[in-house]
Design a protein around this motif. Structure first.
Motif, mmCIF file in Angstrom:
data_model
loop_
_atom_site.group_PDB
_atom_site.id
_atom_site.type_symbol
_atom_site.label_atom_id
_atom_site.label_comp_id
_atom_site.label_asym_id
_atom_site.label_seq_id
_atom_site.Cartn_x
_atom_site.Cartn_y
_atom_site.Cartn_z
ATOM 1 N N MET A 1 0.851 -1.165 0.000
ATOM 2 C CA MET A 1 0.000 0.000 0.000
ATOM 3 C C MET A 1 0.899 1.230 0.000
ATOM 4 N N LYS A 2 0.614 2.181 -0.819
ATOM 5 C CA LYS A 2 1.443 3.367 -0.924
ATOM 6 C C LYS A 2 0.569 4.611 -0.824
ATOM 7 N N PHE A 3 0.972 5.525 0.086
ATOM 8 C CA PHE A 3 0.277 6.798 0.224
ATOM 9 C C PHE A 3 1.219 7.894 -0.236
ATOM 10 N N GLU A 4 0.790 8.725 -1.151
ATOM 11 C CA GLU A 4 1.579 9.864 -1.595
ATOM 12 C C GLU A 4 0.703 11.099 -1.585
ATOM 13 N N GLN A 5 1.258 12.187 -1.058
ATOM 14 C CA GLN A 5 0.551 13.466 -1.009
ATOM 15 C C GLN A 5 -0.830 13.319 -0.352
ATOM 16 N N GLN A 6 -0.905 12.553 0.735
ATOM 17 C CA GLN A 6 -2.165 12.336 1.441
ATOM 18 C C GLN A 6 -2.134 13.026 2.801
ATOM 19 N N ASN A 7 -3.266 13.522 3.242
ATOM 20 C CA ASN A 7 -3.400 14.075 4.588
ATOM 21 C C ASN A 7 -3.955 12.972 5.474
ATOM 22 N N LEU A 8 -3.083 12.374 6.279
ATOM 23 C CA LEU A 8 -3.494 11.308 7.189
ATOM 24 C C LEU A 8 -3.506 11.796 8.632
ATOM 25 N N SER A 9 -3.572 13.123 8.829
ATOM 26 C CA SER A 9 -3.594 13.660 10.184
ATOM 27 C C SER A 9 -4.813 13.126 10.927
ATOM 28 N N SER A 19 5.785 -3.322 9.969
ATOM 29 C CA SER A 19 7.194 -3.672 9.764
ATOM 30 C C SER A 19 7.601 -3.341 8.339
ATOM 31 N N GLU A 20 8.845 -2.919 8.201
ATOM 32 C CA GLU A 20 9.431 -2.531 6.917
ATOM 33 C C GLU A 20 8.741 -1.306 6.299
ATOM 34 N N THR A 21 7.962 -0.560 7.093
ATOM 35 C CA THR A 21 7.330 0.661 6.596
ATOM 36 C C THR A 21 8.378 1.742 6.446
ATOM 37 N N GLU A 22 8.295 2.504 5.391
ATOM 38 C CA GLU A 22 9.231 3.595 5.150
ATOM 39 C C GLU A 22 8.451 4.893 5.137
ATOM 40 N N ILE A 23 8.908 5.854 5.942
ATOM 41 C CA ILE A 23 8.242 7.155 6.023
ATOM 42 C C ILE A 23 9.261 8.209 5.640
ATOM 43 N N GLN A 24 8.957 9.012 4.632
ATOM 44 C CA GLN A 24 9.884 10.037 4.156
ATOM 45 C C GLN A 24 9.157 11.361 3.980
#
Length: 134
Positions: A1-9, A19-24
């Motif tokens: 699953m990939k989130f880009e330019q999303q407001n997840l506040s 696990s293995e999640t990458e946050i940049q």
């Protein structure tokens, strides 16, 4: 699953395998984590001002180039608030190339503490008046 330019506040993740999640390039200010396993987690180029860690295991943790920012970016704004450690174990730890200017150690067990080859406990005992020695 990939989130880009999303407001997840204000999102909530409960009992999830991340696990293995990458946050940049994300804003995590005000984020809260409880009962989490962060073994092997790597944080770099981060603003951890006002970070609070309570009740955590940190065996084998490695803190490097931490302080008031990257010296190669002297114009960047940095939080100059002093860091605080309380009720922490540094037993058998190693601290190298750190700035302790105006640091204050209170009610600390310094048994065996050596700074630049000098046993600090012995040094202090040499300067304590005879009537105050145990």
């Amino acid at each position: 699953m990939k989130f880009e330019q999303q407001n997840l506040s204000h999102s909530s993740f409960n009992c999830c395998d991340l696990s293995e999640t990458e946050i940049q390039c994300c804003n995590g200010s005000g984020m809260s984590m409880n009962d989490v396993n962060l073994t092997g987690m790597h944080i770099s180029d981060a603003n951890l001002s006002e970070l609070a860690i309570d009740g955590a295991q940190w065996g084998g943790a490695h803190f490097q180039s931490i302080g008031y920012g990257d010296p190669s970016q002297p114009d960047a704004e940095h939080n100059k608030e002093g860091v605080r450690f309380s009720d922490c174990s540094f037993q058998n730890g190693r601290i190298t190339d750190c700035d302790f200017t105006n640091a204050n150690f209170q009610n600390c067990d310094i048994s065996g503490l050596v700074i630049n080859g000098i046993n600090i406990e012995e040094l202090i005992q040499k300067h304590v008046p005879v009537e105050q020695r145990e």
